[in-house]
Design a protein around this motif. Structure first.
Motif, mmCIF file in Angstrom:
data_model
loop_
_atom_site.group_PDB
_atom_site.id
_atom_site.type_symbol
_atom_site.label_atom_id
_atom_site.label_comp_id
_atom_site.label_asym_id
_atom_site.label_seq_id
_atom_site.Cartn_x
_atom_site.Cartn_y
_atom_site.Cartn_z
ATOM 1 N N GLU A 4 23.325 -8.846 0.818
ATOM 2 C CA GLU A 4 22.048 -9.529 0.982
ATOM 3 C C GLU A 4 21.174 -9.305 -0.251
ATOM 4 O O GLU A 4 20.899 -8.178 -0.639
ATOM 5 N N ARG A 5 20.759 -10.383 -0.867
ATOM 6 C CA ARG A 5 19.916 -10.302 -2.052
ATOM 7 C C ARG A 5 18.445 -10.365 -1.664
ATOM 8 O O ARG A 5 18.076 -10.916 -0.628
ATOM 9 N N LEU A 6 17.620 -9.818 -2.509
ATOM 10 C CA LEU A 6 16.181 -9.777 -2.278
ATOM 11 C C LEU A 6 15.624 -11.198 -2.302
ATOM 12 O O LEU A 6 15.972 -12.004 -3.168
ATOM 13 N N ASP A 7 14.765 -11.486 -1.353
ATOM 14 C CA ASP A 7 14.162 -12.807 -1.209
ATOM 15 C C ASP A 7 12.712 -12.746 -1.673
ATOM 16 O O ASP A 7 11.963 -11.836 -1.284
ATOM 17 N N ALA A 8 12.304 -13.694 -2.510
ATOM 18 C CA ALA A 8 10.946 -13.701 -3.058
ATOM 19 C C ALA A 8 9.882 -13.763 -1.965
ATOM 20 O O ALA A 8 8.833 -13.113 -2.074
ATOM 21 N N GLU A 9 10.137 -14.520 -0.910
ATOM 22 C CA GLU A 9 9.154 -14.603 0.183
ATOM 23 C C GLU A 9 9.009 -13.250 0.870
ATOM 24 O O GLU A 9 7.908 -12.844 1.239
ATOM 25 N N TRP A 10 10.119 -12.531 1.052
ATOM 26 C CA TRP A 10 10.052 -11.186 1.631
ATOM 27 C C TRP A 10 9.196 -10.282 0.750
ATOM 28 O O TRP A 10 8.370 -9.510 1.243
ATOM 29 N N THR A 67 14.901 -9.363 -11.082
ATOM 30 C CA THR A 67 14.261 -10.610 -11.516
ATOM 31 C C THR A 67 13.421 -11.185 -10.385
ATOM 32 O O THR A 67 12.276 -11.593 -10.600
ATOM 33 N N THR A 68 13.968 -11.209 -9.178
ATOM 34 C CA THR A 68 13.231 -11.720 -8.019
ATOM 35 C C THR A 68 11.952 -10.926 -7.800
ATOM 36 O O THR A 68 10.880 -11.500 -7.603
ATOM 37 N N SER A 128 25.113 -3.501 -8.822
ATOM 38 C CA SER A 128 25.567 -3.506 -7.425
ATOM 39 C C SER A 128 24.420 -3.708 -6.453
ATOM 40 O O SER A 128 24.635 -3.988 -5.282
ATOM 41 N N GLY A 129 23.184 -3.525 -6.948
ATOM 42 C CA GLY A 129 22.009 -3.617 -6.084
ATOM 43 C C GLY A 129 21.514 -2.267 -5.610
ATOM 44 O O GLY A 129 20.448 -2.176 -5.004
ATOM 45 N N ARG A 130 22.269 -1.201 -5.875
ATOM 46 C CA ARG A 130 21.853 0.135 -5.447
ATOM 47 C C ARG A 130 20.817 0.714 -6.399
ATOM 48 O O ARG A 130 20.848 0.470 -7.602
ATOM 49 N N VAL A 131 19.904 1.531 -5.830
ATOM 50 C CA VAL A 131 18.857 2.205 -6.596
ATOM 51 C C VAL A 131 19.240 3.673 -6.723
ATOM 52 O O VAL A 131 19.568 4.329 -5.730
ATOM 53 N N TRP A 132 19.158 4.183 -7.932
ATOM 54 C CA TRP A 132 19.525 5.555 -8.249
ATOM 55 C C TRP A 132 18.304 6.311 -8.750
ATOM 56 O O TRP A 132 17.452 5.743 -9.427
ATOM 57 N N ARG A 133 18.225 7.619 -8.421
ATOM 58 C CA ARG A 133 17.105 8.470 -8.835
ATOM 59 C C ARG A 133 17.641 9.610 -9.687
ATOM 60 O O ARG A 133 18.614 10.264 -9.322
ATOM 61 N N SER A 134 16.986 9.854 -10.822
ATOM 62 C CA SER A 134 17.417 10.957 -11.679
ATOM 63 C C SER A 134 17.145 12.283 -10.976
ATOM 64 O O SER A 134 16.165 12.434 -10.252
ATOM 65 N N ALA A 148 20.121 1.980 -0.830
ATOM 66 C CA ALA A 148 21.257 1.060 -0.878
ATOM 67 C C ALA A 148 20.901 -0.264 -1.533
ATOM 68 O O ALA A 148 21.781 -1.008 -1.965
ATOM 69 N N SER A 149 19.584 -0.558 -1.626
ATOM 70 C CA SER A 149 19.135 -1.828 -2.205
ATOM 71 C C SER A 149 17.686 -1.691 -2.663
ATOM 72 O O SER A 149 16.984 -0.753 -2.280
ATOM 73 N N LEU A 150 17.250 -2.652 -3.450
ATOM 74 C CA LEU A 150 15.851 -2.675 -3.865
ATOM 75 C C LEU A 150 14.942 -2.912 -2.659
ATOM 76 O O LEU A 150 13.859 -2.324 -2.565
ATOM 77 N N LYS A 151 15.399 -3.715 -1.723
ATOM 78 C CA LYS A 151 14.625 -3.948 -0.496
ATOM 79 C C LYS A 151 14.423 -2.630 0.246
ATOM 80 O O LYS A 151 13.306 -2.328 0.681
#
Length: 165
Positions: A4-10, A67-68, A128-134, A148-151
């Motif tokens: 599932e990709r991030l939706d601009a309206e969301w 980008t979204t 992959s869409g995953r967010v990583w933290r140093s 697991a995602s930007l959302k």
């Protein structure tokens, strides 16, 4: 890879809800904490930030969710949430990319740093869409999975804001 990709309206709805919660929180912040709040804000995208996003896309392939998000948000500043959270504007992301390059994470596509916390830890979004933290305040140390995602990352920020109410 996240299906599932991030939706601009969301993202727009997230901005409205986060902004309303921040407004409510800032009205009582000084009375609750004994000092004035910092500049806590969700900054909406502008024509200038859209141009910066376009330049970032030209500079390096970036995850589509980033980008979204940048088409709706220019940045987020939450200095009073825990030790602080900051989503950098696309112009800053481009400057950091020019200086440091992409983050290399074992078994993952190269990731682009887009945010940080008040302790200097970095957040990077991989293809992959995953967010990583140093794990440290460094571009060159280990990164652990943060969301697991930007959302999911943005939902976590929203929970931190509402948890302060």
């Amino acid at each position: 890879m996240t299906d599932e990709r991030l939706d601009a309206e969301w993202v727009r709805v997230w901005c409205e809800q986060a902004g309303a919660a921040l407004t409510e929180l800032m009205q009582s912040f000084q009375a609750r904490h004994g000092f004035p709040p910092g500049r806590n804000a969700v900054v909406l995208a502008t024509e200038e930030s859209h141009e910066a996003t376009d330049m970032l896309v030209e500079l390096t392939p970036i995850p589509s969710d980033l980008t979204t998000m940048y088409w709706v948000i220019n940045g987020v500043s939450l200095p009073d949430m825990d030790n602080g959270y900051f989503i950098h504007p696309p112009s800053t992301v481009a400057s950091h990319f020019r200086e440091y390059g992409a983050i290399q994470i074992n078994g993952e596509e190269p990731a682009l740093v887009f945010a940080s916390d008040g302790g200097g830890h970095l957040f990077a979004l991989a293809g992959s869409g995953r967010v990583w933290r140093s794990t440290t305040a460094s571009w060159f140390d280990q990164f652990d999975l943060a969301a697991a995602s930007l959302k999911e990352f943005l939902e976590g920020l929203a929970r931190r804001i509402s948890g302060q109410l």
